[in-house]
Design a protein around this motif. Structure first.
Motif, PDB file in Angstrom:
ATOM      1  N   ARG A 224      -0.140 -10.272   6.870  1.00 48.83           N
ATOM      2  CA  ARG A 224       0.212  -9.937   8.254  1.00 48.83           C
ATOM      3  C   ARG A 224       1.729  -9.841   8.386  1.00 48.83           C
ATOM      4  NH1 ARG A 224      -0.962 -13.385  12.463  1.00 48.83           N
ATOM      5  NH2 ARG A 224      -0.684 -11.584  13.826  1.00 48.83           N
ATOM      6  N   GLY A 225       2.145  -8.879   9.179  1.00 45.62           N
ATOM      7  CA  GLY A 225       3.572  -8.653   9.327  1.00 45.62           C
ATOM      8  C   GLY A 225       4.070  -7.477   8.514  1.00 45.62           C
ATOM      9  N   SER A 226       3.190  -6.943   7.654  1.00 45.45           N
ATOM     10  CA  SER A 226       3.586  -5.743   6.897  1.00 45.45           C
ATOM     11  C   SER A 226       3.814  -4.595   7.866  1.00 45.45           C
ATOM     12  CB  SER A 226       2.494  -5.360   5.887  1.00 45.45           C
ATOM     13  OG  SER A 226       2.279  -6.406   4.953  1.00 45.45           O
ATOM     14  N   ARG A 227       4.878  -3.845   7.634  1.00 46.00           N
ATOM     15  CA  ARG A 227       5.271  -2.798   8.577  1.00 46.00           C
ATOM     16  C   ARG A 227       4.509  -1.489   8.369  1.00 46.00           C
ATOM     17  NH1 ARG A 227       9.763  -4.978   6.490  1.00 46.00           N
ATOM     18  NH2 ARG A 227      10.114  -3.137   5.187  1.00 46.00           N
ATOM     19  N   SER A 228       3.921  -1.312   7.193  1.00 41.78           N
ATOM     20  CA  SER A 228       3.231  -0.062   6.874  1.00 41.78           C
ATOM     21  C   SER A 228       2.240  -0.338   5.758  1.00 41.78           C
ATOM     22  CB  SER A 228       4.234   1.001   6.414  1.00 41.78           C
ATOM     23  OG  SER A 228       4.856   0.585   5.200  1.00 41.78           O
ATOM     24  N   LYS A 229       1.414   0.662   5.444  1.00 45.79           N
ATOM     25  CA  LYS A 229       0.489   0.509   4.325  1.00 45.79           C
ATOM     26  C   LYS A 229       1.245   0.313   3.014  1.00 45.79           C
ATOM     27  CE  LYS A 229      -3.540   3.027   6.084  1.00 45.79           C
ATOM     28  NZ  LYS A 229      -4.457   4.171   5.842  1.00 45.79           N
ATOM     29  N   SER A 230       2.322   1.070   2.844  1.00 43.18           N
ATOM     30  CA  SER A 230       3.121   0.936   1.626  1.00 43.18           C
ATOM     31  C   SER A 230       3.702  -0.469   1.502  1.00 43.18           C
ATOM     32  CB  SER A 230       4.244   1.974   1.633  1.00 43.18           C
ATOM     33  OG  SER A 230       5.057   1.839   0.494  1.00 43.18           O
ATOM     34  N   ASP A 231       4.174  -0.990   2.607  1.00 45.25           N
ATOM     35  CA  ASP A 231       4.725  -2.343   2.642  1.00 45.25           C
ATOM     36  C   ASP A 231       3.640  -3.364   2.331  1.00 45.25           C
ATOM     37  OD1 ASP A 231       6.784  -4.201   3.054  1.00 45.25           O
ATOM     38  OD2 ASP A 231       6.213  -4.500   5.155  1.00 45.25           O
ATOM     39  N   MET A 232       2.462  -3.147   2.861  1.00 47.83           N
ATOM     40  CA  MET A 232       1.353  -4.066   2.615  1.00 47.83           C
ATOM     41  C   MET A 232       0.962  -4.073   1.137  1.00 47.83           C
ATOM     42  SD  MET A 232      -2.418  -4.068   4.357  1.00 47.83           S
ATOM     43  CE  MET A 232      -3.698  -5.189   3.794  1.00 47.83           C
ATOM     44  N   VAL A 233       0.958  -2.902   0.507  1.00 44.84           N
ATOM     45  CA  VAL A 233       0.644  -2.837  -0.924  1.00 44.84           C
ATOM     46  C   VAL A 233       1.646  -3.665  -1.722  1.00 44.84           C
ATOM     47  CG1 VAL A 233       0.504  -1.315  -2.931  1.00 44.84           C
ATOM     48  CG2 VAL A 233      -0.515  -0.601  -0.756  1.00 44.84           C
ATOM     49  N   ALA A 234       2.939  -3.502  -1.426  1.00 43.76           N
ATOM     50  CA  ALA A 234       3.967  -4.266  -2.135  1.00 43.76           C
ATOM     51  C   ALA A 234       3.817  -5.760  -1.872  1.00 43.76           C
ATOM     52  CB  ALA A 234       5.347  -3.779  -1.708  1.00 43.76           C
ATOM     53  N   ASN A 235       3.574  -6.125  -0.622  1.00 41.66           N
ATOM     54  CA  ASN A 235       3.422  -7.539  -0.280  1.00 41.66           C
ATOM     55  C   ASN A 235       2.199  -8.161  -0.947  1.00 41.66           C
ATOM     56  OD1 ASN A 235       5.678  -7.409   1.342  1.00 41.66           O
ATOM     57  ND2 ASN A 235       4.536  -7.123   3.243  1.00 41.66           N
ATOM     58  N   SER A 236       1.142  -7.376  -1.097  1.00 36.32           N
ATOM     59  CA  SER A 236      -0.075  -7.924  -1.704  1.00 36.32           C
ATOM     60  C   SER A 236       0.145  -8.287  -3.163  1.00 36.32           C
ATOM     61  CB  SER A 236      -1.234  -6.932  -1.569  1.00 36.32           C
ATOM     62  OG  SER A 236      -1.025  -5.770  -2.356  1.00 36.32           O
ATOM     63  N   ALA A 237       1.015  -7.547  -3.857  1.00 36.92           N
ATOM     64  CA  ALA A 237       1.278  -7.842  -5.272  1.00 36.92           C
ATOM     65  C   ALA A 237       2.023  -9.160  -5.446  1.00 36.92           C
ATOM     66  CB  ALA A 237       2.072  -6.706  -5.904  1.00 36.92           C
ATOM     67  N   ALA A 238       2.706  -9.614  -4.388  1.00 35.29           N
ATOM     68  CA  ALA A 238       3.485 -10.854  -4.469  1.00 35.29           C
ATOM     69  C   ALA A 238       2.698 -12.075  -3.998  1.00 35.29           C
ATOM     70  CB  ALA A 238       4.753 -10.712  -3.626  1.00 35.29           C
TER      71      ALA A 238
END
Length: 522
Positions: free
Chosen positions: A328-342
């Motif tokens: 939660r808090g990801s600004r976009s789908k691309s951001d969410m993909v990057a955040n999920s890897a971390a």
């Protein structure tokens, strides 16, 4: 212009809030609600609207907090309690949700509307027998209410009572001929015959004025299905094309967004990601059955769940819900993909397991049959190293036609247009090729056509991959009495049939543009 009324009545202010929520203007809606509840803290409808706002924001814990305020002001309110159940489902608290539904069911014994809503909530929880029970009681209490009868007819599909469901839809249509969705649902329940079909009735309705925009879509899809059953393929495809074009015209969807997301997933979850050492869940893994819709995922699910050591939990939202809860808090789908890897993969696994464990009934293995989980194979492999991943392939033209012919209630917006279908399918194939490169040996690829021509050999292969002994019950998957709520609910209660293989060639001329886009030779 500023309002001339310093503190307008709550209902007037609520109308403005409702307009903001319908337009998904969440920031203005939040400001308006904050002001309203400051001035009117005892206004239950305000707290319910605040709960809706949190729901739209994806914060289900906050949604429950707002509903608690509403329930203090309106004790026992069915609406508030049902909304609370919805929040619990999204939070993964299925057992709590079911306990609350059972308590409400004892109170709702004479209230048809409440029982019908309880049926819908039970369906959300995957409790299909309970959903049918409540829907049947509701229809008995108020047989003239169209929404209640529709809900009852729909509940019978999941529990496999297809003949009774058809009778109920026919009664509903006789009472409410403008319930267009009923025509489509009825058409899916069996193969129509020259002696017993509804083609003339559907054509009459298509000529009449429509009460909803979606009515044109639903009637054309119903007509296409029935005409195909009767072998009138040219007319069938013409109706299908009209329905698909009308459905696509209602959408703001752009396939380029999904294509870009799949490319971003492959970029982030590369070989370097999988080479990194990280703590992970080492418990017995679930069985993920993935692929495109209409590729055979439901067939494999039914074959496997006929085994006494394997249960199907159906198509779940639990993996994406666990993921979105942690990003939660990801600004976009691309951001969410990057955040999920971390993410902490153990936490992701724990959140997922806490959700699915509440749906389980005992067998050591369970199936999560959500086709779109192919998007998350990288995360699944990292978080659940013992998970079994089964990917269904099907002839691309048959698969594309199957999706194009299906009127999905939710999801798969790419399925109503040839160009969207081709772009999405090519992107999905590219992502699957990527997973095979970076995760060699983790994915069992199964061809739908191989199951049709070699059922026992492919069933043995599937069972070996899961890690269970052979059981001949898996060959009689169509006798599997467990509920199913997918678009293939009627087909999987039949033995294997070969007529779906090469079906696209019935429409070879009409599908030439799609074949060219997919690079399929005539």
């Amino acid at each position: 212009m500023d309002s001339l009324i310093a503190n307008p009545a709550p209902k007037t202010r609520m109308a403005e809030i409702d307009r903001a929520l319908r337009a998904r203007q969440l920031g203005p809606a939040r400001s308006l609600l904050t002001a309203l509840l400051r001035d009117e803290p005892g206004y239950a409808d305000g707290w319910i609207a605040a709960a809706r706002l949190e729901q739209m924001s994806g914060d289900y814990a906050a949604m429950r907090a707002r509903l608690a305020q509403a329930l203090d002001l309106a004790p026992g309110s069915p609406l508030v309690r049902l909304l609370d159940v919805e929040a619990l489902v999204h939070l993964g608290a299925i057992r709590d949700a079911l306990d609350r539904l059972a308590a409400m069911e004892t109170e709702a014994c004479g209230d048809a509307a409440w029982l019908s809503r309880l049926s819908e909530a039970y369906t959300q929880c995957g409790a299909f027998a309970a959903a049918e029970r409540c829907a049947r009681q509701a229809a008995t209490l108020d047989p003239e209410q169209p929404a209640i009868r529709y809900n009852f007819a729909s509940s019978l599909i999941s529990t496999g009572k297809l003949e009774e469901s058809e009778r109920e839809f026919t009664r509903l249509i006789a009472r409410t001929p403008h319930d267009y969705d009923a025509y489509y649902n009825r058409a899916t329940l069996r193969k129509q015959t020259a002696e017993n079909n509804h083609v003339a009735e559907i054509r009459r309705m298509l000529k009449a004025p429509k009460r909803t925009r979606l009515g044109e879509v639903q009637l054309n899809y119903a007509l296409a299905l029935e005409l195909e059953n009767l072998g009138q393929y040219e007319e069938s495809f013409a109706a299908l094309k009209r329905g698909a074009e009308a459905r696509r015209a209602m959408m703001a969807y752009r396939v380029e967004g999904d294509v870009a997301t799949m490319a971003r997933i492959a970029e982030v979850f590369d070989a370097e990601f999988f080479a990194a050492a990280r703590p992970r869940d080492e418990a017995q893994g679930p069985v993920f059955v993935v692929g495109l819709p209409r590729s055979g995922t439901t067939l494999v699910d039914r074959i496997l769940s006929a085994h006494p050591q394997i249960e199907s939990l159906g198509e779940l939202n639990d993996w994406p819900l666990a993921l979105t809860g942690l990003t939660r808090g990801s600004r976009s789908k691309s951001d969410m993909v990057a955040n999920s890897a971390a993410l902490d993969m153990r936490q992701l696994a724990a959140d997922y397991r806490s959700r699915v464990e509440q749906r389980r009934s005992g067998p050591p293995f369970f199936i999560d049959k959500t086709p779109a989980n192919f998007l998350y194979i990288g995360l699944i492999a990292a978080a659940l190293p013992n998970a079994r991943i089964i990917h269904l392939n099907r002839d691309p033209m048959d698969n594309a036609l199957g999706m194009y012919k299906a009127l999905f209630r939710m999801g798969y917006p790419f399925s109503y247009d040839f160009a969207d279908l081709a772009q999405y399918m090519r992107a999905k194939d590219g992502l699957m090729d990527h997973w095979r490169r970076v995760l060699p040996g983790r994915i069992l690829d199964v061809n739908y056509e191989d199951i049709i021509t070699g059922q026992e050999a492919q069933t043995r292969r599937l069972l070996r991959h899961v890690g269970v002994e052979w059981d001949p019950a898996c060959l009689d998957f169509h006798k599997n009495a467990s509920p199913t709520a997918t678009a293939s609910a009627a087909q999987v209660r039949q033995p294997l049939y070969t007529s779906a293989v090469g079906r696209w060639r019935r429409y070879q001329r009409e599908l030439e543009p799609l074949a060219a886009m997919l690079g399929v030779a005539p």
